[in-house]
Write a protein that holds these residues in place. Structure first.
Motif, short mmCIF file in Angstrom:
data_model
loop_
_atom_site.label_atom_id
_atom_site.label_comp_id
_atom_site.label_asym_id
_atom_site.label_seq_id
_atom_site.Cartn_x
_atom_site.Cartn_y
_atom_site.Cartn_z
N MET A 30 5.40 49.68 -28.20
CA MET A 30 6.66 49.49 -27.71
C MET A 30 6.71 47.97 -27.21
SD MET A 30 8.23 53.10 -26.36
CE MET A 30 7.25 53.32 -25.09
N ALA A 31 5.45 47.73 -26.23
CA ALA A 31 5.54 46.58 -25.78
C ALA A 31 5.44 45.31 -26.83
CB ALA A 31 4.04 46.36 -25.00
N ALA A 32 4.81 45.54 -27.94
CA ALA A 32 4.78 44.62 -29.08
C ALA A 32 6.23 44.49 -29.71
CB ALA A 32 3.69 45.12 -30.15
N TYR A 33 6.59 45.52 -29.78
CA TYR A 33 8.20 45.29 -30.19
C TYR A 33 9.07 44.75 -29.17
CZ TYR A 33 7.30 48.95 -33.95
OH TYR A 33 6.93 49.56 -35.06
N SER A 34 8.89 45.06 -27.96
CA SER A 34 9.80 44.00 -27.27
C SER A 34 9.45 42.78 -26.75
CB SER A 34 9.30 44.82 -25.63
OG SER A 34 9.73 46.15 -25.66
N ARG A 35 8.31 42.50 -27.05
CA ARG A 35 7.97 40.74 -27.31
C ARG A 35 8.33 40.10 -28.44
NH1 ARG A 35 1.66 42.29 -25.79
NH2 ARG A 35 1.58 42.54 -23.52
N ASP A 36 8.70 40.95 -29.52
CA ASP A 36 9.02 40.36 -30.85
C ASP A 36 10.64 40.17 -30.58
OD1 ASP A 36 8.89 39.74 -33.77
OD2 ASP A 36 10.57 41.07 -33.57
N MET A 37 11.36 41.03 -29.82
CA MET A 37 12.69 41.11 -29.58
C MET A 37 12.90 40.10 -28.65
SD MET A 37 13.74 45.12 -29.29
CE MET A 37 15.43 44.59 -29.30
N VAL A 38 12.11 39.77 -27.65
CA VAL A 38 12.36 38.66 -26.71
C VAL A 38 12.27 37.24 -27.52
CG1 VAL A 38 11.49 37.69 -24.62
CG2 VAL A 38 11.59 40.05 -24.76
N ARG A 39 11.48 37.17 -28.51
CA ARG A 39 11.20 35.87 -29.22
C ARG A 39 12.44 35.82 -30.15
NH1 ARG A 39 5.47 37.87 -29.50
NH2 ARG A 39 6.09 38.63 -31.61
N ASN A 40 12.74 36.92 -30.86
CA ASN A 40 13.84 36.63 -31.73
C ASN A 40 15.25 36.98 -31.59
OD1 ASN A 40 11.79 35.45 -33.90
ND2 ASN A 40 10.64 37.46 -33.44
N THR A 41 15.47 38.03 -30.70
CA THR A 41 16.92 38.64 -30.47
C THR A 41 17.33 38.08 -29.32
OG1 THR A 41 16.03 40.78 -31.38
CG2 THR A 41 18.02 40.71 -30.06
N PRO A 42 18.47 37.20 -29.26
CA PRO A 42 19.01 36.45 -28.24
C PRO A 42 19.49 37.59 -26.91
CG PRO A 42 20.32 35.75 -30.28
CD PRO A 42 19.18 37.21 -30.52
N PHE A 43 19.95 38.46 -27.04
CA PHE A 43 20.31 39.20 -25.91
C PHE A 43 19.21 40.08 -25.40
CE2 PHE A 43 24.59 39.20 -28.04
CZ PHE A 43 25.36 38.63 -26.97
N ALA A 44 17.98 40.17 -26.05
CA ALA A 44 16.72 40.68 -25.40
C ALA A 44 16.33 39.58 -24.38
CB ALA A 44 15.83 40.92 -26.45
N THR A 45 16.22 38.31 -25.04
CA THR A 45 15.82 37.17 -24.29
C THR A 45 16.80 37.05 -23.00
OG1 THR A 45 15.15 35.80 -26.53
CG2 THR A 45 15.33 34.50 -24.26
N VAL A 53 9.04 43.23 -17.45
CA VAL A 53 10.03 43.72 -18.39
C VAL A 53 9.77 43.92 -19.57
CG1 VAL A 53 12.44 42.83 -19.12
CG2 VAL A 53 11.75 42.44 -16.60
N ASP A 54 9.20 42.99 -20.31
CA ASP A 54 8.61 43.17 -21.91
C ASP A 54 7.77 44.36 -21.88
OD1 ASP A 54 6.45 41.68 -21.61
OD2 ASP A 54 7.38 39.69 -21.97
N ALA A 55 6.51 44.09 -21.24
CA ALA A 55 5.47 45.12 -21.53
C ALA A 55 5.42 46.08 -20.61
CB ALA A 55 4.14 44.21 -21.24
N GLY A 56 6.41 46.37 -19.72
CA GLY A 56 6.22 47.37 -18.53
C GLY A 56 5.46 47.32 -17.62
N GLU A 57 4.49 46.53 -17.58
CA GLU A 57 3.18 46.30 -16.61
C GLU A 57 2.90 45.00 -16.50
OE1 GLU A 57 0.53 49.43 -17.30
OE2 GLU A 57 0.49 49.16 -19.34
#
Length: 503
Positions: free
Chosen positions: A58-73, A145-149
């Motif tokens: 889930m942390a890897a998915y979140s980082r990918d979303m922060v890199r590529n999804t505007p509203f996650a960033t 926020v992105d990795a949880g810890e």
């Protein structure tokens, strides 16, 4: 059915039936009913750390979303910006029961401020020499926020440049050797790279010397973890359940919605591209006669153009798809995401089209409550207080002899601590809110220091700056409206004196 109820059935079956019916009515819960409506609910009685390897996924998915999804960033930036802002500022505190006179306290605070500026305000605090303390705070919050810890490791550093011997290294949770698993007869154990004693207290972390996902370099020991005592490592995460030992990405409840929104935006963008295309089709009659085929259609269509069609020819234009309901769908998804992240819809989306003062203030109050929780119940106790304690220890190691020679008691270090002031709160409507704060102080409902702290300002430093401003104004013979020597100031001072005399 127990023995007593079986006896009732034998003696009075109707009474037993009524008891059973009443018990069934009282114990009924729709949420506990197994059926079509509850088919998407997963009844899992696992503990708070049952995520296991899914946590890293889930942390890897979140980082990918922060890199590529505007509203996650945007969500990550809004949370870090409100929790940390320009920085959670340190302040040297002296215990109230200290018997030191005011001059000595002033000298101690001045020396402490020098040490804070030389360490926290510079990159000397960062082992990588890239960020000051406030940049590291933001880096930690982004990772939480992105990795949880997030992990922060202490190093002794060097005071060769005049700074204190203290350095910090911010690490992603990937540095934890989660393959470490062991149990000892005395009750101690290692789980997911964290070592616990028999009382389930943390005693060590097993960390890789380099990030396991980085590029390999010769001479490294990436796959071999090392034991680091727990007092040398800070583990920062939001505790959501009792007994929780590790954090989970904050995007977990909204990850699928954010991805669906991103996919929906891509699809709508493609529809817009298709809708913007203007296409014309030439239809030949009678299967296309020779004269029509010999006369080619124009490659472009220009304004005012007249093109003669032969008998049997026709022109048809494409009907591109329309784009409806985009705004409503986007707002609905973003409201859900904002609620799951603990933000206001306006802060996440930047959409202020339907906002007035009252709605903006109400949304801001709700979000400010969450920000305060993240500051005072997570970041400050888990990160800032331990750093403040290490700062005092490093300061004592360097300046103890000098301060003792200056007549300051040697046990003063036990009376010193570092307090932390969060960043200033954003004022939605300064004219209204400052008036309300001023009236609260005048009515005795709040102290002046309390209001100043709410604005993210250190009251003592504010008073020192006001005194300095007044001294500079006296030196330069400047008079402002806030000064009683001005015409406006004298009228206010006169009114206050007359009111006091009448009272």
């Amino acid at each position: 059915m127990n023995m007593f109820e079986r006896a009732i059935v034998a003696v009075a079956p109707r009474w037993a039936e009524g008891r059973a019916r009443s018990r069934a009515v009282v114990a009924h819960y729709d949420a506990a009913t197994v059926g079509r409506r509850s088919s998407s609910i997963r009844a899992d009685r696992s503990d708070a750390d049952a995520a296991g390897r899914k946590r890293a996924l889930m942390a890897a998915y979140s980082r990918d979303m922060v890199r590529n999804t505007p509203f996650a960033t945007r969500a990550q930036a809004v949370i870090a910006g409100n929790v940390v802002g320009d920085g959670i500022l340190p302040k040297v505190q002296i215990k109230g029961g200290s018997k030191l006179n005011d001059d000595v306290k002033k000298r101690i605070r001045a020396r402490g401020l020098e040490r804070i500026e030389s360490l926290f305000d510079t990159v000397e605090i960062d082992r990588q020499k890239r960020n000051n303390l406030y940049g590291l705070q933001r880096l930690v919050m982004n990772t939480v926020v992105d990795a949880g810890e997030c992990l922060v490791r202490f190093y002794p550093g060097s005071d060769a440049r005049g700074s204190l011997p203290l350095e910090l290294d911010v690490l992603e949770p990937d540095y934890l050797d989660t393959s470490k698993l062991s149990f000892a007869p005395d009750g101690s154990e290692i789980r997911e790279g964290i070592e616990y004693d028999a009382e389930k207290r943390r005693v060590a972390y097993w960390l890789f010397p380099e990030h396991p996902g980085g590029d390999w370099s010769p001479g490294t020991r990436r796959g071999i973890s090392e034991r680091v005592p727990a007092e040398e490592v800070l583990h920062i995460y939001r505790t959501d359940r009792p007994g929780q030992q590790r954090g989970v990405t904050w995007f977990a409840p909204v990850m699928l919605r954010l991805q669906d929104l991103d996919d929906h935006e891509d699809a709508q963008l493609m529809r817009q591209k298709i809708a913007a295309c203007f296409a014309a089709f030439r239809v030949l009659g009678d299967g296309g006669n020779a004269s029509a085929q010999a006369r080619p259609a124009p490659d472009t269509i220009m304004p005012g153009m007249i093109y003669d069609l032969t008998d049997g020819e026709d022109v048809k234009f494409a009907a591109p798809p329309g784009v409806e309901g985009y705004d409503e769908f986007t707002r609905s998804v973003l409201r859900s995401v904002a609620a799951g992240m603990g933000l206001s819809y306006e802060a996440l989306s930047g959409d202020l089209a339907q906002v007035n003062f009252s709605s903006a203030r109400m949304g801001r109050i709700e979000m400010d409550a969450n920000v305060s929780v993240w500051q005072w119940l997570m970041l400050i106790p888990q990160l800032m207080h331990p750093i403040g304690k290490r700062f005092i220890e490093a300061w004592a190691a360097v300046d103890a002899a000098e301060m003792a020679a200056a007549g300051i008691p040697e046990d003063i270090w036990d009376d010193l601590s570092i307090s932390w002031v969060p960043p200033r709160r954003v004022i939605v409507d300064p004219a209204r809110e400052f008036t309300a704060l001023k009236e609260a102080v005048r009515a005795g409902f709040a102290s002046r220091q309390q209001v100043v702290r709410q604005l993210g300002i250190d009251p003592e430093r504010l008073m020192e700056e006001i005194a300095q401003d007044r001294a500079d104004a006296n030196t330069l013979d400047l008079i402002f409206d806030s000064d009683p020597r001005s015409d406006l100031g004298r009228s206010v001072e006169t009114n206050l004196k007359e009111t006091k005399t009448n009272d």
